[in-house]
Enzyme design. Structure first.
Site, mmCIF file in Angstrom:
data_model
loop_
_atom_site.group_PDB
_atom_site.id
_atom_site.type_symbol
_atom_site.label_atom_id
_atom_site.label_comp_id
_atom_site.label_asym_id
_atom_site.label_seq_id
_atom_site.Cartn_x
_atom_site.Cartn_y
_atom_site.Cartn_z
ATOM 1 N N HIS A 16 0.877 -1.167 0.000
ATOM 2 C CA HIS A 16 0.000 0.000 0.000
ATOM 3 C C HIS A 16 0.914 1.216 0.000
ATOM 4 O O HIS A 16 1.984 1.176 0.633
ATOM 5 C CB HIS A 16 -0.813 0.116 1.288
ATOM 6 C CG HIS A 16 -1.748 -1.012 1.560
ATOM 7 N ND1 HIS A 16 -1.376 -2.136 2.226
ATOM 8 C CD2 HIS A 16 -3.062 -1.154 1.272
ATOM 9 C CE1 HIS A 16 -2.429 -2.936 2.335
ATOM 10 N NE2 HIS A 16 -3.456 -2.369 1.757
ATOM 11 N N ASP A 64 2.400 1.777 3.340
ATOM 12 C CA ASP A 64 3.331 0.780 3.900
ATOM 13 C C ASP A 64 4.761 1.265 3.686
ATOM 14 O O ASP A 64 5.684 0.863 4.393
ATOM 15 C CB ASP A 64 3.206 -0.579 3.201
ATOM 16 C CG ASP A 64 1.837 -1.211 3.355
ATOM 17 O OD1 ASP A 64 1.102 -0.824 4.276
ATOM 18 O OD2 ASP A 64 1.501 -2.086 2.522
ATOM 19 N N MET A 91 2.511 -5.752 -7.787
ATOM 20 C CA MET A 91 1.209 -5.173 -7.430
ATOM 21 C C MET A 91 1.327 -4.066 -6.397
ATOM 22 O O MET A 91 2.155 -4.141 -5.492
ATOM 23 C CB MET A 91 0.318 -6.309 -6.887
ATOM 24 C CG MET A 91 -1.090 -5.908 -6.516
ATOM 25 S SD MET A 91 -1.266 -5.472 -4.772
ATOM 26 C CE MET A 91 -1.986 -6.966 -4.112
ATOM 27 N N GLU A 150 -11.057 -6.594 -5.200
ATOM 28 C CA GLU A 150 -10.955 -7.632 -4.161
ATOM 29 C C GLU A 150 -12.175 -7.616 -3.249
ATOM 30 O O GLU A 150 -12.314 -6.740 -2.406
ATOM 31 C CB GLU A 150 -9.675 -7.403 -3.343
ATOM 32 C CG GLU A 150 -9.496 -8.421 -2.237
ATOM 33 C CD GLU A 150 -8.228 -8.203 -1.423
ATOM 34 O OE1 GLU A 150 -7.402 -7.335 -1.790
ATOM 35 O OE2 GLU A 150 -8.072 -8.895 -0.401
ATOM 36 N N LYS A 208 -14.857 -8.603 -0.243
ATOM 37 C CA LYS A 208 -14.859 -9.057 1.157
ATOM 38 C C LYS A 208 -16.231 -8.729 1.733
ATOM 39 O O LYS A 208 -16.745 -7.646 1.480
ATOM 40 C CB LYS A 208 -13.749 -8.333 1.937
ATOM 41 C CG LYS A 208 -13.585 -8.800 3.378
ATOM 42 C CD LYS A 208 -12.403 -8.120 4.065
ATOM 43 C CE LYS A 208 -12.258 -8.615 5.504
ATOM 44 N NZ LYS A 208 -11.144 -7.956 6.208
ATOM 45 N N GLU A 246 -9.677 -13.479 -2.423
ATOM 46 C CA GLU A 246 -8.899 -13.903 -1.247
ATOM 47 C C GLU A 246 -9.591 -15.073 -0.553
ATOM 48 O O GLU A 246 -10.790 -15.020 -0.277
ATOM 49 C CB GLU A 246 -8.733 -12.732 -0.266
ATOM 50 C CG GLU A 246 -8.063 -13.178 1.036
ATOM 51 C CD GLU A 246 -7.700 -12.045 1.973
ATOM 52 O OE1 GLU A 246 -7.159 -11.026 1.493
ATOM 53 O OE2 GLU A 246 -7.944 -12.184 3.178
ATOM 54 N N HIS A 271 -11.684 -14.311 2.607
ATOM 55 C CA HIS A 271 -12.878 -13.483 2.389
ATOM 56 C C HIS A 271 -14.066 -14.301 1.884
ATOM 57 O O HIS A 271 -15.208 -14.043 2.272
ATOM 58 C CB HIS A 271 -12.557 -12.347 1.411
ATOM 59 C CG HIS A 271 -11.512 -11.410 1.921
ATOM 60 N ND1 HIS A 271 -11.033 -10.360 1.179
ATOM 61 C CD2 HIS A 271 -10.851 -11.356 3.109
ATOM 62 C CE1 HIS A 271 -10.121 -9.700 1.879
ATOM 63 N NE2 HIS A 271 -9.984 -10.296 3.056
ATOM 64 N N ASP A 304 -5.140 -13.692 -3.618
ATOM 65 C CA ASP A 304 -4.657 -13.526 -2.246
ATOM 66 C C ASP A 304 -4.838 -14.841 -1.495
ATOM 67 O O ASP A 304 -5.962 -15.259 -1.201
ATOM 68 C CB ASP A 304 -5.423 -12.407 -1.530
ATOM 69 C CG ASP A 304 -4.848 -11.028 -1.834
ATOM 70 O OD1 ASP A 304 -3.910 -10.938 -2.653
ATOM 71 O OD2 ASP A 304 -5.334 -10.046 -1.240
ATOM 72 N N ASP A 364 -11.955 -11.920 9.840
ATOM 73 C CA ASP A 364 -10.906 -12.211 8.860
ATOM 74 C C ASP A 364 -9.629 -12.643 9.575
ATOM 75 O O ASP A 364 -9.027 -11.864 10.307
ATOM 76 C CB ASP A 364 -10.657 -10.927 8.063
ATOM 77 C CG ASP A 364 -9.767 -11.133 6.871
ATOM 78 O OD1 ASP A 364 -9.632 -12.277 6.413
ATOM 79 O OD2 ASP A 364 -9.208 -10.131 6.398
ATOM 80 N N ASP A 367 -6.757 -14.429 8.120
ATOM 81 C CA ASP A 367 -5.494 -14.310 7.374
ATOM 82 C C ASP A 367 -4.406 -15.254 7.875
ATOM 83 O O ASP A 367 -3.248 -14.867 8.022
ATOM 84 C CB ASP A 367 -4.973 -12.860 7.417
ATOM 85 C CG ASP A 367 -5.885 -11.881 6.702
ATOM 86 O OD1 ASP A 367 -6.546 -12.275 5.720
ATOM 87 O OD2 ASP A 367 -5.924 -10.700 7.103
ATOM 88 N N ASP A 387 -1.541 -13.089 1.285
ATOM 89 C CA ASP A 387 -2.072 -11.972 2.065
ATOM 90 C C ASP A 387 -2.474 -12.529 3.422
ATOM 91 O O ASP A 387 -3.642 -12.799 3.694
ATOM 92 C CB ASP A 387 -3.281 -11.348 1.352
ATOM 93 C CG ASP A 387 -3.730 -10.095 2.085
ATOM 94 O OD1 ASP A 387 -3.003 -9.647 2.984
ATOM 95 O OD2 ASP A 387 -4.813 -9.575 1.766
HETATM 96 C C1 GLT Z 1 -5.860 -5.720 4.242
HETATM 97 C C2 GLT Z 1 -6.966 -6.585 3.718
HETATM 98 C C3 GLT Z 1 -6.512 -7.376 2.563
HETATM 99 C C4 GLT Z 1 -6.222 -6.548 1.357
HETATM 100 C C5 GLT Z 1 -5.081 -5.642 1.532
HETATM 101 C C6 GLT Z 1 -4.990 -4.735 0.354
HETATM 102 S S1 GLT Z 1 -5.082 -4.796 3.027
HETATM 103 O O1 GLT Z 1 -4.891 -6.519 4.857
HETATM 104 O O2 GLT Z 1 -7.428 -7.426 4.770
HETATM 105 O O3 GLT Z 1 -7.396 -8.387 2.239
HETATM 106 O O4 GLT Z 1 -5.842 -7.418 0.313
HETATM 107 O O5 GLT Z 1 -5.615 -3.524 0.561
HETATM 108 MN MN MN Z 2 -8.158 -11.754 4.848
HETATM 109 MN MN MN Z 3 -6.401 -9.474 0.542
HETATM 110 MN MN MN Z 4 -7.746 -9.472 4.010
#
Ligand code: GLT
Ligand code: MN
Ligand code: MN
Ligand code: MN
Length: 387
Positions: free
Chosen positions: A53, A56, A87, A180, A182, A216, A219, A244, A254, A256, A286
């Site tokens: 980002h 970042d 990216m 993306e 979510k 992702e 998500h 992702d 979420d 991750d 991610d």
């Molecule tokens: C954040 C989010 C991710 C996105 C990132 C990109 S930031 O961590 O949860 O799923 O991919 O903005």
């Molecule tokens: Mn996630």
């Molecule tokens: Mn993501």
């Molecule tokens: Mn995420």
């Protein structure tokens, strides 16, 4: 044999390995590492590239000189450690100005600022060589349904994406956009919650060819959906520009988690799908390390994501080469050859009449066993490593 190599195209966001382990109930447990150190360390572990980002790398509100100094140093690190930069994306969710969203905020000044910030971040991405630009909806949603007209919100999102596509075209950037989805978090409901919603939206844009998906794992699991099927639909539509990878325990917040730490069977079939279909984009993780980890744990996490992907990739090869399993699959699918052309050549009056006249052995069809128990057991045994 599972050791990650540049050709595997593994990437990490700076924000992933630099996740400080903050959660709604507890403060940071790890201190930030410098972007240069992250590039070096990921390269040593076998990663292909990094993503970021804007903030970042360049702190929110940094002066132009400070920005240029930081970017120069980062570029040097990419070249020193032979790391790609596929990216980039914009942070449109951290600063309090974005508490009601960015492109869909009810406040026109916030929407304007979001466009300005994104254009600057697209410039940064282009300067570093990114060919993919990600749009995660962040806070584009509601807590109170009363707060926004949901149709207007979609129109505002379309306005922003159209505006920014045209910006990238105007600038002559070699860049494709990825959206993306979510379903929720940080808002209680986010617009465009799933792969399907996003895919439908893409075809309403001014430049649909330039825009694809960045699905992702976590998500889609949050929506209780089958990630493999969502990704397959994106692939079939020619829209899987990025992915992702991470993991998640069911429809919760979420998480991750490290890739392959939870849903081993479904993620095996995901890797098999990506590899069988020749997906050639970045395999982006991610995800982040458990909050319990120190820096060593962070690198264990990063290495684990890549290693597990390569293990699944190897298992997918074994699956495709397993004589018993493949013979069974062939037997199960053999029925495709019947009805010569009637199920493949599309509609004609003749085909319709032939099908209307066809006689079916209803009892035999109803009684057929599909042998999926046997097949699935073989698949599980491949995954568990005993075949
Ligand atoms: C954040 C989010 C991710 C996105 C990132 C990109 S930031 O961590 O949860 O799923 O991919 O903005
Ligand atoms: Mn996630
Ligand atoms: Mn993501
Ligand atoms: Mn995420």
């Amino acid at each position: 044999q599972y050791k990650p190599k540049k050709e595997d195209k593994f990437t990490f966001g700076l924000w992933t390995v630099n996740n400080p382990g903050r959660d709604p109930f507890g403060d940071a447990v790890r201190s930030p590492m410098s972007p240069v150190k992250i590039v070096q360390k990921l390269s040593e572990l076998g990663a292909y590239g990094v993503n970021l980002h804007d903030n970042d790398l360049v702190p929110f509100g940094a002066s132009a000189q400070e920005r240029d100094r930081i970017v120069k140093e980062f570029k040097q690190a990419l070249s020193d450690y032979d790391m790609a930069f596929p990216m980039a994306t914009t942070n449109l969710f951290f600063h309090p100005i974005f508490k009601d969203g960015a492109f869909t905020s009810v406040n026109p000044e916030v929407r304007a600022f979001a466009l300005k910030k994104t254009m600057a971040s697209i410039d940064l991405g282009a300067e570093l060589g990114a060919t993919i630009y990600d749009f995660w909806g962040g806070r584009e949603g509601v807590d109170s349904e009363a707060s926004k007209d949901p149709v207007v919100a979609i129109e505002r999102m379309r306005y922003a994406i159209n505006f920014l596509c045209q910006y990238a075209i105007d600038k002559g950037y070699n860049m494709r956009f990825v959206l993306e989805p979510k379903p929720n978090e940080p808002r209680s409901d986010t617009y465009f919650p799933t792969i399907g919603h996003m895919l439908g939206f893409i075809y309403t844009l001014d430049h649909p060819d330039m825009v694809g998906l960045n699905p992702e794992v976590a998500h889609e699991y949050m929506s209780g959906l089958n990630f493999v099927h969502g990704v397959a639909q994106a692939i079939e539509a020619g829209k899987l520009f990025h992915i992702d990878l991470n993991d998640q325990k069911g429809p919760r917040y979420d998480q991750d988690f490290r890739f392959g730490s939870e849903n081993i069977k479904n993620l095996f079939f995901l890797v098999k799908l990506l590899e069988d279909r020749g997906y050639d984009g970045p395999r982006h993780f991610d995800a982040h390390a458990y909050r319990t980890e120190d820096e060593e744990g962070v690198w264990d996490f990063a290495a684990g994501c890549m290693r597990t992907y390569n293990i699944f990739k190897e298992k997918a090869k074994l699956y495709n080469a397993d004589p018993e399993l493949q013979a069974l699959l062939q037997e199960i699918n053999a029925g495709d050859q019947t009805y010569g052309g009637l199920l493949t050549n599309g509609y004609s009056t003749e085909a319709a009449n032939k099908l209307k006249e066809a006689e079916f052995d209803i009892d035999a069809l109803a009684k057929r066993g599909y042998k999926y128990e046997k097949l699935d057991q073989l698949a599980v045994e491949v995954i568990l490593g005993i075949r």
